[in-house]
Design a protein around this motif. Structure first.
Motif, PDB file in Angstrom:
ATOM      1  N   GLY A  74       0.791  -1.225   0.000  1.00 41.49           N
ATOM      2  CA  GLY A  74       0.000   0.000   0.000  1.00 41.49           C
ATOM      3  C   GLY A  74       0.824   1.277   0.000  1.00 41.49           C
ATOM      4  N   ASP A  75       2.127   1.184   0.345  1.00 43.34           N
ATOM      5  CA  ASP A  75       2.979   2.372   0.285  1.00 43.34           C
ATOM      6  C   ASP A  75       3.094   2.839  -1.157  1.00 43.34           C
ATOM      7  N   ARG A  76       3.305   4.129  -1.327  1.00 41.51           N
ATOM      8  CA  ARG A  76       3.418   4.706  -2.663  1.00 41.51           C
ATOM      9  C   ARG A  76       4.885   4.928  -3.013  1.00 41.51           C
ATOM     10  N   VAL A  77       5.221   4.521  -4.253  1.00 45.64           N
ATOM     11  CA  VAL A  77       6.584   4.679  -4.754  1.00 45.64           C
ATOM     12  C   VAL A  77       6.497   5.415  -6.086  1.00 45.64           C
ATOM     13  N   ALA A  78       7.180   6.546  -6.166  1.00 44.06           N
ATOM     14  CA  ALA A  78       7.168   7.354  -7.386  1.00 44.06           C
ATOM     15  C   ALA A  78       8.234   6.863  -8.362  1.00 44.06           C
ATOM     16  N   VAL A 100       1.882   0.984  -4.540  1.00 45.58           N
ATOM     17  CA  VAL A 100       1.186   1.816  -5.515  1.00 45.58           C
ATOM     18  C   VAL A 100       2.207   2.628  -6.303  1.00 45.58           C
ATOM     19  N   VAL A 101       2.077   2.600  -7.625  1.00 47.82           N
ATOM     20  CA  VAL A 101       2.971   3.351  -8.506  1.00 47.82           C
ATOM     21  C   VAL A 101       2.462   4.780  -8.643  1.00 47.82           C
ATOM     22  N   LYS A 123       6.584   7.538  -0.467  1.00 46.55           N
ATOM     23  CA  LYS A 123       7.636   7.371   0.534  1.00 46.55           C
ATOM     24  C   LYS A 123       8.999   7.156  -0.099  1.00 46.55           C
ATOM     25  N   ALA A 124       9.004   6.742  -1.367  1.00 54.51           N
ATOM     26  CA  ALA A 124      10.259   6.474  -2.082  1.00 54.51           C
ATOM     27  C   ALA A 124      10.087   6.936  -3.520  1.00 54.51           C
ATOM     28  N   VAL A 147      15.559   7.460  -1.877  1.00 60.22           N
ATOM     29  CA  VAL A 147      15.745   7.827  -3.272  1.00 60.22           C
ATOM     30  C   VAL A 147      16.576   6.736  -3.932  1.00 60.22           C
ATOM     31  N   ILE A 148      16.041   6.149  -4.989  1.00 63.05           N
ATOM     32  CA  ILE A 148      16.747   5.133  -5.749  1.00 63.05           C
ATOM     33  C   ILE A 148      17.151   5.782  -7.059  1.00 63.05           C
TER      34      ILE A 148
END
Length: 185
Positions: A74-78, A100-101, A123-124, A147-148
């Motif tokens: 459920g966390d959001r990752v951009a 979630v994308v 969150k990332a 940050v990746i």
């Protein structure tokens, strides 16, 4: 409405699809990568990513998000990148991890980026190095914890990867970065 395009479909493409065939997008993905394992899934700048490699790398990326970054379902990752081979790996890795994308336009201004990241609750973020300078300006004003960073040429062949990333690095030297940098798996 007349559906004139149906007459132009290849013989092996049905005019209607069974929306009940798969339980989820991830289920459809896993079936497809198994069925087409050795076929090209994506080609970019002369490099080919097969469905098998896409499956392996997206699974590894999902594990990285869960086990190393401790992100949860459920966390959001951009994702802030153009059409690169890293994009589908990140996309399917995020989805496989149950996250979630959040698609982010890499051409956003800092103000636009800050708004989208805060509005989405990401969150990332996975970002291509040549757009990291925009993120750097606003990251501390967002909920981003990780940050990746990936290079434009990271999934290209060795000579091309080295050349592309070298040229990009030269162009960003005058942009010092204080964000945490993690190479893309």
């Amino acid at each position: 409405m007349e559906q004139i395009w149906i007459d132009n479909l290849p013989d092996d493409v049905p005019a209607e699809i069974d929306v009940e065939e798969y339980d989820s997008l991830v289920d459809m993905f896993e079936t497809s990568v198994s069925r087409f394992a050795d076929q090209p899934a994506f080609v970019n700048m002369g490099a080919t990513l097969t469905y098998r490699k896409l499956e392996e790398r997206s699974r590894a990326f999902a594990a990285y998000l869960q086990n190393e970054l401790k992100l949860e379902k459920g966390d959001r990752v951009a994702i802030m990148m153009p059409n690169l081979l890293q994009y589908p790996i990140a996309l399917f890795g995020i989805l496989r991890a149950g996250m979630v994308v959040v698609n982010v336009n890499p051409l956003y201004t800092p103000r636009e980026l800050k708004h989208q990241l805060n509005d989405s609750g990401a969150k990332a973020i996975v970002v291509v190095s040549n757009f990291a300078h925009t993120l750097e300006k606003v990251v501390e004003q967002t909920q981003i914890e990780s940050v990746i960073l990936t290079g434009l040429g990271d999934l290209l062949s060795a000579p091309k990867r080295t050349l592309v990333n070298f040229v990009v690095n030269i162009s960003r030297r005058w942009c010092q970065s204080s964000i945490f940098l993690m190479p893309f798996p």
